[in-house]
Motif scaffolding. Structure first.
Motif, PDB file in Angstrom:
ATOM      1  N   UNK A  15      -5.051  -5.550  -1.413  1.00 24.46           N
ATOM      2  CA  UNK A  15      -4.013  -5.626  -0.388  1.00 24.46           C
ATOM      3  C   UNK A  15      -3.184  -6.891  -0.566  1.00 24.46           C
ATOM      4  N   UNK A  16      -1.904  -6.816  -0.293  1.00 23.74           N
ATOM      5  CA  UNK A  16      -1.043  -7.988  -0.393  1.00 23.74           C
ATOM      6  C   UNK A  16      -1.549  -9.075   0.544  1.00 23.74           C
ATOM      7  N   UNK A  17      -1.810 -10.262  -0.006  1.00 22.43           N
ATOM      8  CA  UNK A  17      -2.367 -11.380   0.754  1.00 22.43           C
ATOM      9  C   UNK A  17      -3.642 -10.993   1.495  1.00 22.43           C
ATOM     10  N   UNK A  18      -4.343  -9.962   0.966  1.00 23.89           N
ATOM     11  CA  UNK A  18      -5.630  -9.493   1.496  1.00 23.89           C
ATOM     12  C   UNK A  18      -5.530  -8.929   2.910  1.00 23.89           C
ATOM     13  N   UNK A  32      -9.218   9.037  12.242  1.00 25.00           N
ATOM     14  CA  UNK A  32      -9.215   7.980  11.223  1.00 25.00           C
ATOM     15  C   UNK A  32      -9.858   6.725  11.800  1.00 25.00           C
ATOM     16  N   UNK A  33     -10.895   6.190  11.170  1.00 27.00           N
ATOM     17  CA  UNK A  33     -11.555   4.988  11.689  1.00 27.00           C
ATOM     18  C   UNK A  33     -10.663   3.763  11.560  1.00 27.00           C
ATOM     19  N   UNK A  34     -11.015   2.666  12.226  1.00 31.57           N
ATOM     20  CA  UNK A  34     -10.227   1.433  12.125  1.00 31.57           C
ATOM     21  C   UNK A  34     -10.157   0.936  10.687  1.00 31.57           C
ATOM     22  N   UNK A  35      -9.165   0.106  10.376  1.00 28.80           N
ATOM     23  CA  UNK A  35      -9.068  -0.439   9.027  1.00 28.80           C
ATOM     24  C   UNK A  35     -10.335  -1.203   8.651  1.00 28.80           C
ATOM     25  N   UNK A  36     -10.743  -1.127   7.381  1.00 29.58           N
ATOM     26  CA  UNK A  36     -11.946  -1.844   6.953  1.00 29.58           C
ATOM     27  C   UNK A  36     -11.611  -3.291   6.610  1.00 29.58           C
ATOM     28  N   UNK A  37     -12.644  -4.065   6.333  1.00 35.28           N
ATOM     29  CA  UNK A  37     -12.431  -5.358   5.691  1.00 35.28           C
ATOM     30  C   UNK A  37     -11.910  -5.096   4.279  1.00 35.28           C
ATOM     31  N   UNK A  38     -11.078  -5.987   3.738  1.00 35.04           N
ATOM     32  CA  UNK A  38     -10.532  -5.740   2.398  1.00 35.04           C
ATOM     33  C   UNK A  38     -11.592  -5.442   1.347  1.00 35.04           C
ATOM     34  N   UNK A  39     -12.749  -6.074   1.443  1.00 32.67           N
ATOM     35  CA  UNK A  39     -13.812  -5.851   0.455  1.00 32.67           C
ATOM     36  C   UNK A  39     -14.360  -4.431   0.510  1.00 32.67           C
ATOM     37  N   UNK A  40     -14.173  -3.748   1.646  1.00 32.00           N
ATOM     38  CA  UNK A  40     -14.690  -2.388   1.819  1.00 32.00           C
ATOM     39  C   UNK A  40     -13.597  -1.335   1.682  1.00 32.00           C
ATOM     40  N   UNK A  41     -12.428  -1.725   1.196  1.00 32.60           N
ATOM     41  CA  UNK A  41     -11.281  -0.814   1.177  1.00 32.60           C
ATOM     42  C   UNK A  41     -11.522   0.416   0.310  1.00 32.60           C
ATOM     43  N   UNK A  42     -12.135   0.248  -0.862  1.00 33.68           N
ATOM     44  CA  UNK A  42     -12.321   1.387  -1.767  1.00 33.68           C
ATOM     45  C   UNK A  42     -13.204   2.456  -1.137  1.00 33.68           C
ATOM     46  N   UNK A  54       3.220   4.077  -1.029  1.00 32.27           N
ATOM     47  CA  UNK A  54       4.362   3.254  -1.427  1.00 32.27           C
ATOM     48  C   UNK A  54       4.047   2.302  -2.589  1.00 32.27           C
ATOM     49  N   UNK A  55       2.909   1.605  -2.538  1.00 31.08           N
ATOM     50  CA  UNK A  55       2.581   0.620  -3.560  1.00 31.08           C
ATOM     51  C   UNK A  55       1.099   0.670  -3.889  1.00 31.08           C
ATOM     52  N   UNK A  56       0.780   0.584  -5.180  1.00 29.43           N
ATOM     53  CA  UNK A  56      -0.587   0.330  -5.624  1.00 29.43           C
ATOM     54  C   UNK A  56      -0.612  -1.045  -6.261  1.00 29.43           C
TER      55      UNK A  56
END
Length: 218
Positions: A15-18, A32-42, A54-56
């Motif tokens: 994620x941009x700037x995490x 849809x559950x709440x957003x995860x922590x960046x480390x759990x994004x995958x 839009x962006x990868x």
């Protein structure tokens, strides 16, 4: 023939700037559950069948397998398939919740809508770690890895794509395919889709409109 004298790993859930990223999911907000922590994004994205919106942002770590230097000579973008953009019932979900903030990555930008997409070297966009645009070649070894950070964008399609990384070492040359565990990476536009972000409390709430700046919905 001997294999490539290098190893690589790729993480497309950067994620941009995490803190800022969009995913397109064919589910209504209450499923849809709440957003995860960046480390759990995958894991979160896989569980929701999410596609990068839009962006990868792709982080590639490349390292030699021995003391001999390996020169990375070029990075090629290959489009495996272009299809129509996602439509309703798909929804764009923003991971934006407010941003905060070693190896310095080499930054590249890719326009997936171009007829012949190219990985163009660009300056780093992290103000805490300024990085000038430095193009190929790069040199790696077992003790000297490189991190390549690639931002691939689309405004018009659902694009399946992968990379080919060219190398040279001790009189040998070759290329390795960089992809998502054997599959192409996938990026889709969010143009025309409902756009939601998560607010505490209240859950997923609609943005006023789809803007390039996620803070526009604040």
């Amino acid at each position: 023939m001997a294999g490539a004298p290098l190893t690589w790993t790729a993480d497309s859930h950067v994620w941009q700037l995490e803190c800022d990223h969009d995913y397109v999911i064919a589910k209504p907000p209450h499923h849809v559950p709440p957003p995860p922590a960046p480390a759990d994004a995958a894991a979160w994205a896989d569980s929701q069948g999410a596609v990068h919106g839009r962006t990868t942002n792709l982080r590639i770590t490349v390292q030699g397998q021995g003391p001999a230097a390996v020169v990375l000579t070029a990075l090629h973008v290959r489009i495996a398939e272009r299809t129509a953009p996602a439509t309703r019932p798909s929804i764009a979900y923003s991971m934006y919740e407010g941003c905060g903030a070693a190896l310095i990555p080499r930054y590249f930008s890719v326009d997936l809508d171009a007829h012949r997409p190219l990985a163009r070297s660009v300056p780093g966009n992290d103000p805490s770690r300024p990085a000038a645009a430095i193009d190929f070649p790069y040199r790696v070894s077992l003790r000297e890895p490189e991190v390549l950070f690639l931002s691939a964008r689309t405004a018009a399609c659902t694009c399946d794509w992968y990379l080919e990384l060219d190398w040279s070492s001790q009189g040998r040359t070759g290329s390795v395919r960089v992809d998502d565990h054997g599959r192409p990476f996938r990026t889709t536009t969010i143009k025309g889709l409902p756009h939601y972000w998560y607010r505490h409390p209240g859950g997923w709430v609609p943005m006023a409109a789809v803007h390039e700046d996620p803070e526009a919905g604040d």
